[in-house]
Design a protein around this motif. Structure first.
Motif, PDB file in Angstrom:
ATOM      1  N   SER A 140      -3.028   8.713  10.560  1.00 27.93           N
ATOM      2  CA  SER A 140      -3.622   9.469   9.538  1.00 27.93           C
ATOM      3  C   SER A 140      -4.975  10.387   9.799  1.00 27.93           C
ATOM      4  CB  SER A 140      -3.792   8.666   8.419  1.00 27.93           C
ATOM      5  OG  SER A 140      -4.872   8.017   8.468  1.00 27.93           O
ATOM      6  N   GLU A 141      -4.767  10.740  11.111  1.00 29.90           N
ATOM      7  CA  GLU A 141      -6.003  11.664  11.443  1.00 29.90           C
ATOM      8  C   GLU A 141      -6.312  12.955  10.645  1.00 29.90           C
ATOM      9  OE1 GLU A 141      -6.060  12.732  15.700  1.00 29.90           O
ATOM     10  OE2 GLU A 141      -7.648  11.055  15.676  1.00 29.90           O
ATOM     11  N   PHE A 142      -7.283  12.917   9.949  1.00 27.05           N
ATOM     12  CA  PHE A 142      -7.690  14.512   9.442  1.00 27.05           C
ATOM     13  C   PHE A 142      -8.910  14.975  10.194  1.00 27.05           C
ATOM     14  CE2 PHE A 142      -9.585  17.310   6.737  1.00 27.05           C
ATOM     15  CZ  PHE A 142      -8.406  18.220   6.332  1.00 27.05           C
ATOM     16  N   LEU A 143      -8.739  15.765  11.040  1.00 29.34           N
ATOM     17  CA  LEU A 143      -9.772  16.549  11.973  1.00 29.34           C
ATOM     18  C   LEU A 143     -10.055  17.967  11.314  1.00 29.34           C
ATOM     19  CD1 LEU A 143      -8.069  15.907  15.323  1.00 29.34           C
ATOM     20  CD2 LEU A 143     -10.169  14.406  14.089  1.00 29.34           C
ATOM     21  N   LEU A 144     -11.490  18.299  11.025  1.00 30.26           N
ATOM     22  CA  LEU A 144     -11.676  19.468  10.420  1.00 30.26           C
ATOM     23  C   LEU A 144     -12.562  20.067  11.576  1.00 30.26           C
ATOM     24  CD1 LEU A 144     -11.498  21.553   7.971  1.00 30.26           C
ATOM     25  CD2 LEU A 144     -13.400  20.656   7.272  1.00 30.26           C
ATOM     26  N   SER A 145     -12.078  21.061  12.418  1.00 31.57           N
ATOM     27  CA  SER A 145     -12.650  21.518  13.369  1.00 31.57           C
ATOM     28  C   SER A 145     -13.225  22.890  12.680  1.00 31.57           C
ATOM     29  CB  SER A 145     -11.992  21.951  14.603  1.00 31.57           C
ATOM     30  OG  SER A 145     -10.595  22.496  14.092  1.00 31.57           O
TER      31      SER A 145
END
Lengths: 200, 395
Positions: A140-145
């Motif tokens: 469930s990765e949520f990455l905000l770049s």
């Protein structure tokens, strides 16, 4: 309505992780009651022999105990979780075990391309340590770049695809919280194991 | 070979400290090891930059002047402790102390695995661009079940472990040399400094006790020194000795002359010692540098002189924070050279910069902006705290 605690994973005055959690808090206010928790006033952990916890640590621990689930949003410093977040987790597993079997969702924001991916992996390993033993939502990765450009003036996430992904993950997280509540068989054992962990 | 050993725990009782103490004692034929404690290192906060604090600067200098670093880490929550991570963040934020520095990781723990996970995380952290250390591959030294590992004298009990540790450390010594090759040709290590001024240069006054309180009077008599209204020809001008004194006394800084034989031969004496930014007493003039510094400072004194004598740098600058927030006292050790470019000693000048900065700000109407003010400055391409490359600021 589910009660969630959202922990800002840094002591910095400016943080896009804080911004992200504030967005989550507003955006999902109809689905869950989300409180944002700061860690900046927690003193440096030094394994005090008398095992006395600072008041703020007790307060946060009680809030975690009372919450149905926890969201942690972490920046990435030197390919890893910031010292200030490690510090909070050190205290929050020193003779107290609020995280044991607590459902946790991890998010992260970073200024660069990778969106704190490495720090999130570390955080998963950390939360899996016997003295923390949280239930981390899998896959469930949520990455905000490029997080500095990610929000508009009203602090809304600009990218609609990201918003949709977050909505999906959040729904899943609420279901995950339900599910974890049914995984009770090993809970007593985990509590015991956490308590047996020696910090000496 | 000079190594520093970082005790990765800030706890009063630490088996990782014990392990480093054992390494220092037991393997002293391999290298000289100085232990660094992290107890006084504040928790990293990018909004409150304390890079210039004494504790960070001291550790920074020690690492810079070491050939390699051994880090001993405990394991908390399957990772390295907050205190150690905090130090590494300071050392990779506005300074980069560990850049290209050979590092060896060891760790002790109460359990069988002996900090295995923390060591893996530490490797990844040390490899981050802001840190950029060169970590020795393999040779993992994990000391499990530490409670039973040491005898009452702090020695490791198990012979096999002692032998294995020796092998790891011998490899590290070779690794340090390999990294030196990797980093390209380096100058020969600077020869030790004669801080007791036992040598002699053309201007050394012989036959007078350097430690005597009246060295100046005796030495002046011995060489027939001029004083008062005698003229001296200078580059470029003509002054009497009195005029030179007026001139130097009016310099807005404390000046000290140490010659290239490491003898303290002059300061512009205008104030009693207790009113000076860096105290000097009239009786100290003539002393070898080893005599007018505390023993604990001699290593640093030597390092500074080596930098200047070797030409590594022409000036070493140190902020001394013990004067409180109303002053910003900076010691500059400036190399002096003769007409042929030969090292001629040190001009140490000590200045409180605060009034100059205040005056500048007042005159120009400008204000200081803290380096921690990240959001406003990211347009400059700086990669700040949340950046993927780590806690370092670039640009």
């Amino acid at each position: 309505m589910k009660k969630l605690l959202a922990i800002v994973g840094t002591n910095s005055d400016q943080s896009t992780n804080r911004q992200l959690l504030q967005f989550i808090q507003r955006h999902f206010s109809k689905q869950a009651d989300i409180e944002i928790q700061e860690i900046r006033d927690i003193p440096l952990f030094n394994k005090p022999e008398d095992r006395k916890l600072p008041e703020i640590v007790e307060t946060i621990a009680n809030k975690i105990e009372a919450a149905d689930g926890v969201i942690i949003s972490t920046p990435e410093y030197d390919h890893a979780v910031p010292a200030s977040l490690i510090n909070a987790l050190n205290w929050l597993s020193y003779g107290i075990y609020p995280f044991v079997d607590k459902p946790v969702m991890i998010t992260g924001a970073s200024y660069g391309t990778l969106g704190s991916s490495r720090a999130q992996l570390h955080l998963r390993q950390i939360l899996d340590a016997p003295e923390l033993k949280a239930r981390i939502m899998p896959s469930s990765e949520f990455l905000l770049s490029y997080s500095l450009q990610a929000f508009d003036e009203e602090n809304h996430l600009k990218d609609q695809t990201q918003v949709e992904k977050l909505e999906g993950l959040f729904e899943d997280f609420l279901a995950f919280v339900e599910m974890v509540n049914q995984l009770t068989e090993v809970h007593e054992f985990n509590k015991r194991e956490a308590a047996n962990f020696s910090w000496e | 070979m000079k190594l520093v050993g970082i005790v990765g725990s800030n706890a009063d009782v630490s088996y990782n400290r014990k392990l480093l103490q054992f390494i220092k004692k037991h393997y002293k034929s391999l290298f000289e090891l100085e232990l660094i404690e992290i107890k006084d290192v504040p928790l990293f906060n990018q909004s409150d930059d304390q890079t210039n604090s004494e504790v960070i600067q001291r550790i920074h200098r020690k690492i810079l002047s070491a050939d390699g670093v051994i880090i001993a880490t405990p394991e908390h929550n399957h990772t390295i402790p907050a205190g150690l991570k905090s130090l590494l963040e300071w050392l990779s934020f506005n300074i980069h102390s560990l850049e290209n520095k050979p590092v060896m990781i060891v760790g002790a723990s109460y359990f069988d695995q002996g900090s295995s996970r923390a060591q893996l995380h530490l490797r990844q952290i040390l490899d981050a661009p802001g840190v950029n250390a060169i970590v020795m591959p393999g040779n993992e030294f994990l000391l499990g079940k530490v409670k039973e590992a040491f005898d009452e004298y702090g020695n490791l009990k198990d012979k096999g472990t002692v032998e294995f540790l020796r092998e790891c450390l011998e490899k590290f010594v070779r690794f340090v040399n390999v990294v030196a090759v990797l980093e390209g040709p380096k100058k020969e290590p600077a020869p030790p400094e004669d801080l007791y001024a036992t040598g002699k240069i053309d201007t050394t006054v012989e036959g007078v006790d350097m430690n005597a309180d009246d060295w100046l009077e005796q030495a002046a008599e011995a060489v027939g020194a001029v004083e008062g209204n005698t003229y001296v020809k200078l580059n470029r001008g003509l002054l009497t000795v009195d005029q030179i004194n007026y001139f130097l006394a009016s310099m807005p800084m404390e000046l000290t002359y140490a010659d290239n034989n490491n003898q303290f031969i002059y300061y512009n004496h205008t104030l009693p010692a207790e009113e000076m930014l860096a105290s000097r007493t009239p009786g100290q003039v003539g002393n070898p540098l080893a005599i007018c510094h505390p023993d604990a400072a001699l290593k640093n004194v030597e390092w500074v002189i080596q930098q200047l004598r070797s030409g590594e740098t022409d000036a070493v600058r140190v902020h001394v924070p013990t004067h409180g927030p109303d002053k910003y006292v900076v010691h500059t050790y400036q190399a002096m050279h003769d007409n042929d470019g030969n090292y001629a000693g040190i001009n140490e000048y000590v200045v409180d910069l605060k009034p100059h900065i205040d005056w500048y700000l007042q005159q120009t109407g400008q204000k200081l902006v803290g380096a921690g003010d990240t959001v406003t400055s990211t347009d400059n391409g700086a990669e700040k705290a949340d950046a993927v490359s780590g806690a370092s600021i670039k640009g």
